[in-house]
Scaffold this motif. Structure first.
Motif, PDB file in Angstrom:
ATOM      1  N   ILE A   8       0.859  -1.187   0.000  1.00 42.00           N
ATOM      2  CA  ILE A   8       0.000   0.000   0.000  1.00 42.00           C
ATOM      3  C   ILE A   8       0.893   1.235   0.000  1.00 42.00           C
ATOM      4  N   PHE A   9       0.942   1.927  -1.108  1.00 42.92           N
ATOM      5  CA  PHE A   9       1.717   3.159  -1.210  1.00 42.92           C
ATOM      6  C   PHE A   9       0.808   4.305  -0.781  1.00 42.92           C
ATOM      7  N   THR A  10       1.261   5.060   0.213  1.00 39.72           N
ATOM      8  CA  THR A  10       0.343   6.004   0.843  1.00 39.72           C
ATOM      9  C   THR A  10       1.072   7.183   1.484  1.00 39.72           C
ATOM     10  N   ASP A  11       0.311   8.222   1.813  1.00 37.07           N
ATOM     11  CA  ASP A  11       0.857   9.390   2.500  1.00 37.07           C
ATOM     12  C   ASP A  11      -0.218   9.949   3.429  1.00 37.07           C
ATOM     13  N   TYR A  12       0.182  10.370   4.610  1.00 33.69           N
ATOM     14  CA  TYR A  12      -0.779  10.807   5.635  1.00 33.69           C
ATOM     15  C   TYR A  12      -1.501  12.109   5.302  1.00 33.69           C
ATOM     16  N   VAL A  13      -1.044  12.860   4.313  1.00 35.45           N
ATOM     17  CA  VAL A  13      -1.739  14.104   3.956  1.00 35.45           C
ATOM     18  C   VAL A  13      -2.553  13.939   2.675  1.00 35.45           C
ATOM     19  N   CYS A  14      -2.756  12.693   2.278  1.00 34.02           N
ATOM     20  CA  CYS A  14      -3.533  12.388   1.068  1.00 34.02           C
ATOM     21  C   CYS A  14      -4.957  11.996   1.458  1.00 34.02           C
ATOM     22  N   PRO A  15      -5.963  12.798   1.101  1.00 33.31           N
ATOM     23  CA  PRO A  15      -7.338  12.465   1.489  1.00 33.31           C
ATOM     24  C   PRO A  15      -7.830  11.160   0.868  1.00 33.31           C
ATOM     25  N   TRP A  16      -7.363  10.850  -0.334  1.00 33.90           N
ATOM     26  CA  TRP A  16      -7.772   9.611  -0.986  1.00 33.90           C
ATOM     27  C   TRP A  16      -7.185   8.397  -0.269  1.00 33.90           C
ATOM     28  N   CYS A  17      -6.016   8.577   0.352  1.00 36.72           N
ATOM     29  CA  CYS A  17      -5.413   7.492   1.145  1.00 36.72           C
ATOM     30  C   CYS A  17      -6.231   7.246   2.406  1.00 36.72           C
ATOM     31  N   TYR A  18      -6.652   8.322   3.034  1.00 37.15           N
ATOM     32  CA  TYR A  18      -7.491   8.254   4.237  1.00 37.15           C
ATOM     33  C   TYR A  18      -8.797   7.524   3.918  1.00 37.15           C
ATOM     34  N   LEU A  19      -9.391   7.882   2.797  1.00 34.62           N
ATOM     35  CA  LEU A  19     -10.640   7.264   2.352  1.00 34.62           C
ATOM     36  C   LEU A  19     -10.404   5.804   1.955  1.00 34.62           C
ATOM     37  N   GLY A  20      -9.326   5.567   1.205  1.00 32.43           N
ATOM     38  CA  GLY A  20      -9.041   4.225   0.732  1.00 32.43           C
ATOM     39  C   GLY A  20      -8.755   3.255   1.861  1.00 32.43           C
ATOM     40  N   GLN A  21      -8.087   3.745   2.905  1.00 29.69           N
ATOM     41  CA  GLN A  21      -7.781   2.885   4.041  1.00 29.69           C
ATOM     42  C   GLN A  21      -9.063   2.379   4.700  1.00 29.69           C
ATOM     43  N   ALA A  22     -10.036   3.273   4.836  1.00 32.19           N
ATOM     44  CA  ALA A  22     -11.305   2.892   5.474  1.00 32.19           C
ATOM     45  C   ALA A  22     -12.019   1.821   4.652  1.00 32.19           C
ATOM     46  N   ARG A  23     -11.986   1.959   3.335  1.00 27.30           N
ATOM     47  CA  ARG A  23     -12.652   0.971   2.478  1.00 27.30           C
ATOM     48  C   ARG A  23     -11.912  -0.361   2.500  1.00 27.30           C
ATOM     49  N   LEU A  24     -10.578  -0.294   2.442  1.00 31.94           N
ATOM     50  CA  LEU A  24      -9.778  -1.517   2.442  1.00 31.94           C
ATOM     51  C   LEU A  24      -9.967  -2.314   3.729  1.00 31.94           C
ATOM     52  N   LYS A  25     -10.073  -1.613   4.856  1.00 33.03           N
ATOM     53  CA  LYS A  25     -10.232  -2.280   6.153  1.00 33.03           C
ATOM     54  C   LYS A  25     -11.448  -3.198   6.170  1.00 33.03           C
ATOM     55  N   LYS A  26     -12.496  -2.796   5.491  1.00 34.25           N
ATOM     56  CA  LYS A  26     -13.734  -3.578   5.489  1.00 34.25           C
ATOM     57  C   LYS A  26     -13.578  -4.878   4.711  1.00 34.25           C
ATOM     58  N   VAL A  27     -12.569  -4.937   3.854  1.00 39.20           N
ATOM     59  CA  VAL A  27     -12.402  -6.079   2.962  1.00 39.20           C
ATOM     60  C   VAL A  27     -11.265  -7.000   3.396  1.00 39.20           C
ATOM     61  N   ILE A  28     -10.133  -6.409   3.735  1.00 33.18           N
ATOM     62  CA  ILE A  28      -8.902  -7.184   3.896  1.00 33.18           C
ATOM     63  C   ILE A  28      -8.971  -8.178   5.047  1.00 33.18           C
ATOM     64  N   SER A  29      -9.767  -7.879   6.062  1.00 39.13           N
ATOM     65  CA  SER A  29      -9.866  -8.784   7.216  1.00 39.13           C
ATOM     66  C   SER A  29     -10.533 -10.106   6.860  1.00 39.13           C
ATOM     67  N   LYS A  30     -11.142 -10.178   5.689  1.00 35.00           N
ATOM     68  CA  LYS A  30     -11.834 -11.397   5.267  1.00 35.00           C
ATOM     69  C   LYS A  30     -10.938 -12.337   4.469  1.00 35.00           C
ATOM     70  N   TYR A  31      -9.668 -11.906   4.280  1.00 39.19           N
ATOM     71  CA  TYR A  31      -8.771 -12.684   3.420  1.00 39.19           C
ATOM     72  C   TYR A  31      -7.476 -13.059   4.131  1.00 39.19           C
ATOM     73  N   LYS A  32      -6.869 -14.152   3.673  1.00 35.85           N
ATOM     74  CA  LYS A  32      -5.565 -14.583   4.175  1.00 35.85           C
ATOM     75  C   LYS A  32      -4.495 -13.823   3.401  1.00 35.85           C
ATOM     76  N   ILE A  33      -4.191 -12.647   3.861  1.00 35.32           N
ATOM     77  CA  ILE A  33      -3.261 -11.778   3.156  1.00 35.32           C
ATOM     78  C   ILE A  33      -2.570 -10.851   4.147  1.00 35.32           C
ATOM     79  N   ASN A  34      -1.319 -10.559   3.884  1.00 36.98           N
ATOM     80  CA  ASN A  34      -0.587  -9.571   4.667  1.00 36.98           C
ATOM     81  C   ASN A  34      -0.639  -8.230   3.950  1.00 36.98           C
ATOM     82  N   SER A  35      -0.316  -7.178   4.668  1.00 41.92           N
ATOM     83  CA  SER A  35      -0.245  -5.858   4.042  1.00 41.92           C
ATOM     84  C   SER A  35       1.022  -5.152   4.502  1.00 41.92           C
ATOM     85  N   GLU A  36       1.542  -4.321   3.634  1.00 44.49           N
ATOM     86  CA  GLU A  36       2.759  -3.562   3.934  1.00 44.49           C
ATOM     87  C   GLU A  36       2.585  -2.134   3.449  1.00 44.49           C
TER      88      GLU A  36
END
Length: 204
Positions: A8-36
Motif C-alpha cells: 500500500i503506497f500512501t501518505d498521511y496528507v492524502c485524502p484519498w489514502c485516508y478514504l481508501g484505508q477505510a474501504r480496504l479495512k472492510k475487505v482485507i480482514s476477510k482474506y488470508k493476506i498480509n499488508s505492507e
C-alpha cells in the motif's frame, strides 16, 4: 500456501489514502493476506510550516470549497470525520513515526491517529508535539517516540521507501500492488474483492 502481501503506497496528507484505508479495512480482514505500507512522498517540498492549498492547487477559493464539499460527501459515506482543508503539511516526520510504530510494536492504530491529526484536527503533522499526541492516543511510548523523531532514527528507512516508490513507477497515491496486479486511487470495496480473487487470495 504462501501468504501474499498487498503493498500500500500512501501518505498521511492524502485524502484519498485516508478514504481508501477505510474501504480496504472492510475487505482485507476477510482474506488470508498480509499488508505492507510503503510511505510515498506526495508533496515532499512542503515547508515545515505548511502550504496553502490555494497555492498548491492553483485554484480559486470557490474551487477549493467545491473540492472540500465533494471530499466531505465521500468521507461521510464511509463514516469518516473530515474537516475542510485549507493547508497541507510536510508529512516526512509522520511517516518516520508511522514506520517505527508498526515495525517495532506492530501497532496499526498510529495510522488512524495520524490521519485524524490532519484531516479532523487540522494539525501540522510536522510538529513534534502533534506527533507525540498521536503516538499517545495510539498507546505508544511517548518518550521513545520523541527520541526516534529527534534522532531521525528511521530517516534512512523512509528514504528507501521513497526510492522504492520511484523505482516501482508509482506516481500517485493510494496505489495498491499485489502480485502482478495493481489498483490506483481510493477504490470501492468490490474492486479490492476483485483484486484478491484475481490473485487467488483465500478467504477465511
Amino acid at each position: 500456501m504462501e501468504i501474499k502481501t498487498l503493498q500500500i503506497f500512501t501518505d498521511y496528507v492524502c485524502p484519498w489514502c485516508y478514504l481508501g484505508q477505510a474501504r480496504l479495512k472492510k475487505v482485507i480482514s476477510k482474506y488470508k493476506i498480509n499488508s505492507e505500507i510503503i510511505h510515498f512522498p506526495l508533496h515532499p517540498d512542503t515547508p515545515k510550516g505548511g502550504r496553502n492549498l490555494l497555492d498548491l492547487f492553483g485554484c480559486s477559493q470557490e474551487e477549493l470549497n467545491q473540492k472540500n464539499s465533494m471530499m466531505s460527501k465521500l468521507m461521510n459515506e464511509e463514516n469518516l470525520e473530515y474537516n475542510n482543508r485549507e493547508y497541507t503539511y510536510n508529512s516526512r516526520l509522520a511517516q518516520e513515526l508511522g514506520y517505527w510504530a508498526q515495525f517495532k510494536y506492530k501497532n496499526k492504530e498510529i495510522h488512524d491517529e495520524l490521519y485524524k491529526s490532519y484531516f479532523i484536527n487540522k494539525n501540522n503533522v510536522y510538529e513534534i508535539d502533534i506527533l507525540l499526541n498521536a503516538a499517545s492516543r495510539a498507546k505508544l511510548p511517548e518518550k521513545e517516540a520523541k527520541e526516534i523523531l529527534e534522532k531521525r532514527t528511521y530517516k534512512d528507512v523512509i528514504d528507501k521507501h521513497w526510492e522504492y516508490s520511484y523505482k516501482t513507477g508509482v506516481t500517485g497515491v493510494p496505489t495498491y500492488i499485489l502480485g502482478t496486479s495493481y489498483l490506483v486511487g481510493a477504490q470501492q470495496e468490490q474492486n479490492f474483492h476483485d483484486l484478491f480473487a484475481k490473485e487467488n487470495i483465500e478467504r477465511f
